[in-house]
Motif scaffolding. Structure first.
Motif, PDB file in Angstrom:
ATOM      1  N   ALA A 175       6.963  45.671 -43.948  1.00 40.09           N
ATOM      2  CA  ALA A 175       6.207  45.171 -45.098  1.00 40.09           C
ATOM      3  C   ALA A 175       6.365  46.087 -46.303  1.00 40.09           C
ATOM      4  N   THR A 176       6.459  45.487 -47.485  1.00 39.16           N
ATOM      5  CA  THR A 176       6.535  46.268 -48.713  1.00 39.16           C
ATOM      6  C   THR A 176       5.161  46.454 -49.355  1.00 39.16           C
ATOM      7  N   THR A 177       4.125  45.854 -48.768  1.00 34.12           N
ATOM      8  CA  THR A 177       2.726  46.079 -49.152  1.00 34.12           C
ATOM      9  C   THR A 177       1.952  46.405 -47.889  1.00 34.12           C
ATOM     10  N   ALA A 178       1.292  47.549 -47.851  1.00 33.57           N
ATOM     11  CA  ALA A 178       0.630  47.994 -46.623  1.00 33.57           C
ATOM     12  C   ALA A 178      -0.769  47.406 -46.499  1.00 33.57           C
ATOM     13  N   ALA A 179      -1.083  46.892 -45.322  1.00 36.79           N
ATOM     14  CA  ALA A 179      -2.438  46.480 -44.969  1.00 36.79           C
ATOM     15  C   ALA A 179      -2.508  46.411 -43.452  1.00 36.79           C
ATOM     16  N   VAL A 180      -3.495  47.076 -42.860  1.00 35.02           N
ATOM     17  CA  VAL A 180      -3.644  47.086 -41.406  1.00 35.02           C
ATOM     18  C   VAL A 180      -5.120  47.027 -41.064  1.00 35.02           C
ATOM     19  N   ARG A 181      -5.489  46.163 -40.082  1.00 42.00           N
ATOM     20  CA  ARG A 181      -6.876  46.009 -39.681  1.00 42.00           C
ATOM     21  C   ARG A 181      -6.974  45.691 -38.189  1.00 42.00           C
ATOM     22  N   PHE A 182      -7.834  46.427 -37.477  1.00 41.22           N
ATOM     23  CA  PHE A 182      -8.177  46.069 -36.108  1.00 41.22           C
ATOM     24  C   PHE A 182      -9.137  44.881 -36.129  1.00 41.22           C
ATOM     25  N   SER A 183      -9.036  44.022 -35.124  1.00 43.58           N
ATOM     26  CA  SER A 183     -10.026  42.953 -34.984  1.00 43.58           C
ATOM     27  C   SER A 183     -11.367  43.570 -34.589  1.00 43.58           C
ATOM     28  N   PRO A 184     -12.487  42.929 -34.949  1.00 43.40           N
ATOM     29  CA  PRO A 184     -13.795  43.485 -34.613  1.00 43.40           C
ATOM     30  C   PRO A 184     -14.014  43.717 -33.115  1.00 43.40           C
ATOM     31  N   ASP A 185     -13.360  42.910 -32.257  1.00 41.78           N
ATOM     32  CA  ASP A 185     -13.520  43.111 -30.820  1.00 41.78           C
ATOM     33  C   ASP A 185     -12.491  44.087 -30.245  1.00 41.78           C
ATOM     34  N   GLY A 186     -11.585  44.586 -31.086  1.00 38.12           N
ATOM     35  CA  GLY A 186     -10.622  45.589 -30.662  1.00 38.12           C
ATOM     36  C   GLY A 186      -9.421  45.075 -29.896  1.00 38.12           C
ATOM     37  N   ARG A 187      -9.324  43.770 -29.672  1.00 39.36           N
ATOM     38  CA  ARG A 187      -8.224  43.239 -28.853  1.00 39.36           C
ATOM     39  C   ARG A 187      -6.923  43.077 -29.621  1.00 39.36           C
ATOM     40  N   PHE A 188      -7.022  43.039 -30.950  1.00 40.84           N
ATOM     41  CA  PHE A 188      -5.834  42.799 -31.769  1.00 40.84           C
ATOM     42  C   PHE A 188      -5.778  43.770 -32.944  1.00 40.84           C
ATOM     43  N   LEU A 189      -4.584  43.887 -33.490  1.00 37.69           N
ATOM     44  CA  LEU A 189      -4.374  44.615 -34.735  1.00 37.69           C
ATOM     45  C   LEU A 189      -3.485  43.763 -35.622  1.00 37.69           C
ATOM     46  N   ARG A 227      -8.484  39.869 -44.335  1.00 40.95           N
ATOM     47  CA  ARG A 227      -9.500  40.390 -43.424  1.00 40.95           C
ATOM     48  C   ARG A 227      -9.554  39.562 -42.150  1.00 40.95           C
ATOM     49  N   TRP A 228     -10.298  40.058 -41.164  1.00 39.78           N
ATOM     50  CA  TRP A 228     -10.600  39.329 -39.938  1.00 39.78           C
ATOM     51  C   TRP A 228     -11.887  38.535 -40.094  1.00 39.78           C
ATOM     52  N   SER A 229     -12.003  37.451 -39.359  1.00 41.68           N
ATOM     53  CA  SER A 229     -13.294  36.794 -39.210  1.00 41.68           C
ATOM     54  C   SER A 229     -14.160  37.665 -38.299  1.00 41.68           C
ATOM     55  N   PRO A 230     -15.484  37.626 -38.439  1.00 43.24           N
ATOM     56  CA  PRO A 230     -16.350  38.496 -37.638  1.00 43.24           C
ATOM     57  C   PRO A 230     -16.228  38.291 -36.133  1.00 43.24           C
ATOM     58  N   ASP A 231     -15.833  37.089 -35.692  1.00 42.84           N
ATOM     59  CA  ASP A 231     -15.733  36.823 -34.254  1.00 42.84           C
ATOM     60  C   ASP A 231     -14.339  37.095 -33.688  1.00 42.84           C
ATOM     61  N   SER A 232     -13.451  37.630 -34.499  1.00 45.43           N
ATOM     62  CA  SER A 232     -12.090  38.029 -34.084  1.00 45.43           C
ATOM     63  C   SER A 232     -11.196  36.866 -33.685  1.00 45.43           C
ATOM     64  N   THR A 233     -11.550  35.641 -34.045  1.00 48.60           N
ATOM     65  CA  THR A 233     -10.740  34.480 -33.664  1.00 48.60           C
ATOM     66  C   THR A 233      -9.780  34.032 -34.760  1.00 48.60           C
ATOM     67  N   ALA A 234      -9.848  34.673 -35.940  1.00 48.12           N
ATOM     68  CA  ALA A 234      -8.998  34.235 -37.052  1.00 48.12           C
ATOM     69  C   ALA A 234      -8.861  35.355 -38.074  1.00 48.12           C
ATOM     70  N   ILE A 235      -7.822  35.249 -38.895  1.00 52.89           N
ATOM     71  CA  ILE A 235      -7.640  36.143 -40.029  1.00 52.89           C
ATOM     72  C   ILE A 235      -7.555  35.326 -41.314  1.00 52.89           C
ATOM     73  N   TRP A 236      -8.043  35.921 -42.392  1.00 53.04           N
ATOM     74  CA  TRP A 236      -7.830  35.360 -43.720  1.00 53.04           C
ATOM     75  C   TRP A 236      -6.569  35.990 -44.307  1.00 53.04           C
ATOM     76  N   THR A 237      -5.696  35.156 -44.876  1.00 59.84           N
ATOM     77  CA  THR A 237      -4.499  35.635 -45.556  1.00 59.84           C
ATOM     78  C   THR A 237      -4.441  35.013 -46.949  1.00 59.84           C
ATOM     79  N   ALA A 238      -3.625  35.598 -47.820  1.00 61.94           N
ATOM     80  CA  ALA A 238      -3.432  35.051 -49.161  1.00 61.94           C
ATOM     81  C   ALA A 238      -1.954  34.959 -49.458  1.00 61.94           C
ATOM     82  N   THR A 239      -1.547  33.878 -50.115  1.00 57.28           N
ATOM     83  CA  THR A 239      -0.152  33.668 -50.489  1.00 57.28           C
ATOM     84  C   THR A 239      -0.047  33.589 -51.999  1.00 57.28           C
TER      85      THR A 239
END
Length: 345
Positions: A175-189, A227-239
């Motif tokens: 990626a040429t733009t950095a962004a990294v986030r763990f899911s709230p439940d810790g199962r994904f990054l 960002r992640w959704s609070p329940d860790s089932t989805a992510i918000w992205t922007a295009t």
């Protein structure tokens, strides 16, 4: 934290047909301010705000009460801070910086104890570019930092153990733009990535399973992580596409199905979404960057727009949806951070 592109009046006029006229407000209702700092984010529970800023003298970090602005902890360094993150239990704060004490820059993660500001650990990484995005897992056991790809180097996520600094994973996303986030439940990054489509590079968001670091989802061409959704089932992205409306997407994890799409104005940049998914905070990716807008995510209709006399950069929304942050330019490369009331709340 954006690129700059040119656009025409005809494009803007066409985009305005897509949304209603927003409710205008001269300025948001300020709660408190932090002069000289440039970024701010809320703790997981919304009780604290972590702020950072840099000058020629080095970096400064402050942790303040979200509602009052009362100072909880301040840290300073002769090295500039590139990113910061607070653990979910509010006991540890992590920063990234370029340690040049050896004569060469070593991209380093530092971990401090919030209660007394003591340095717990310095973790040198294999990064070849500045670590400009950082996050701690919900259980506080892992820290992930990302450098953006530039001049054929970087574009990797560096995952280390908090306890001893040992490297757990090194994930190449290009990626040429950095962004990294763990899911709230810790199962994904989730992290920004890049792939080749039709002979050209396009940005995507990649989601890795933390149990084995296997990639489980790749979200949309041209997408950037929000960002992640609070329940860790989805992510918000922007295009963001030149001369076209910005679109935001709620993407299921795993699976990659688009659950919702929000159409915004051209050159809008999405900063955050409320935990309930109802409101989206946007700024502008091109000059003049002097407005902030809250939009309804079900329709894309602006609910409130704030105008400023100087360039403004959207920040974070508190978990309960009552406060938000932004950085206002006071001079070239100088900012004040403000915490304000959410409109209508």
């Amino acid at each position: 934290m954006f690129g700059r592109r040119s656009f025409t009046a005809a494009v803007v006029a066409a985009a305005l047909l897509l949304v209603s006229t927003p409710a205008a407000a001269a300025a948001p209702t300020a709660v408190w301010s932090a002069p000289g700092l440039s970024s701010a984010s809320f703790s997981v529970d919304g009780a604290l705000v972590v702020l950072t800023g840099n000058t020629s003298a080095g970096g400064r970090l402050e942790i303040r009460g979200a509602g009052s602005g009362a100072l909880v902890r301040a840290l300073s360094s002769p090295y500039k801070f590139n990113a910061a993150a607070l653990s979910a239990d509010k006991q540890t704060v992590a920063v990234t910086l370029n340690d040049t004490s050896s004569g060469l820059p070593v991209r380093t993660i530092r971990l401090y104890r919030v209660s007394d500001g003591a340095l717990l650990r310095a973790v040198p990484t294999a990064a070849t570019r500045d670590l400009s995005s950082l996050d701690l897992s919900a259980d506080g056991r892992l820290v992930a930092a990302m450098d953006a790809r530039s001049y054929e180097q970087g574009g990797r996520v560096h995952v280390h153990r908090v306890a001893d600094g040992g490297r757990v994973a090194l994930l190449t996303t290009d990626a040429t733009t950095a962004a990294v986030r763990f899911s709230p439940d810790g199962r994904f990054l989730a992290a920004n990535g890049r792939r080749v489509v039709g002979g050209r590079f396009v940005s995507v968001v990649r989601v890795f399973r933390t149990a084995d670091w296997a990639a489980v989802t790749t979200a949309g061409d041209g997408s950037l992580l929000v960002r992640w959704s609070p329940d860790s089932t989805a992510i918000w992205t922007a295009t963001l596409v030149v001369a076209a409306p910005t679109t935001a997407h709620l993407v299921a994890v795993p699976g990659g199905t688009a659950l919702r799409t929000v159409t915004l104005a051209p050159y809008d940049t999405v900063s955050d979404v409320t935990d309930d998914g109802a409101r989206m905070l946007t700024g502008r990716v091109v000059a003049p960057r002097r407005t902030l807008t809250f939009s309804d995510t079900s329709t894309g209709t602006p609910a409130a727009t704030y105008d400023f006399a100087s360039d403004v950069f959207a920040g974070d929304i508190s978990p309960d949806g009552t406060l938000f942050t932004y950085a206002l330019t006071t001079a070239p490369s100088a900012f004040d951070v403000h915490v304000a009331r959410m409109p209508g709340r």
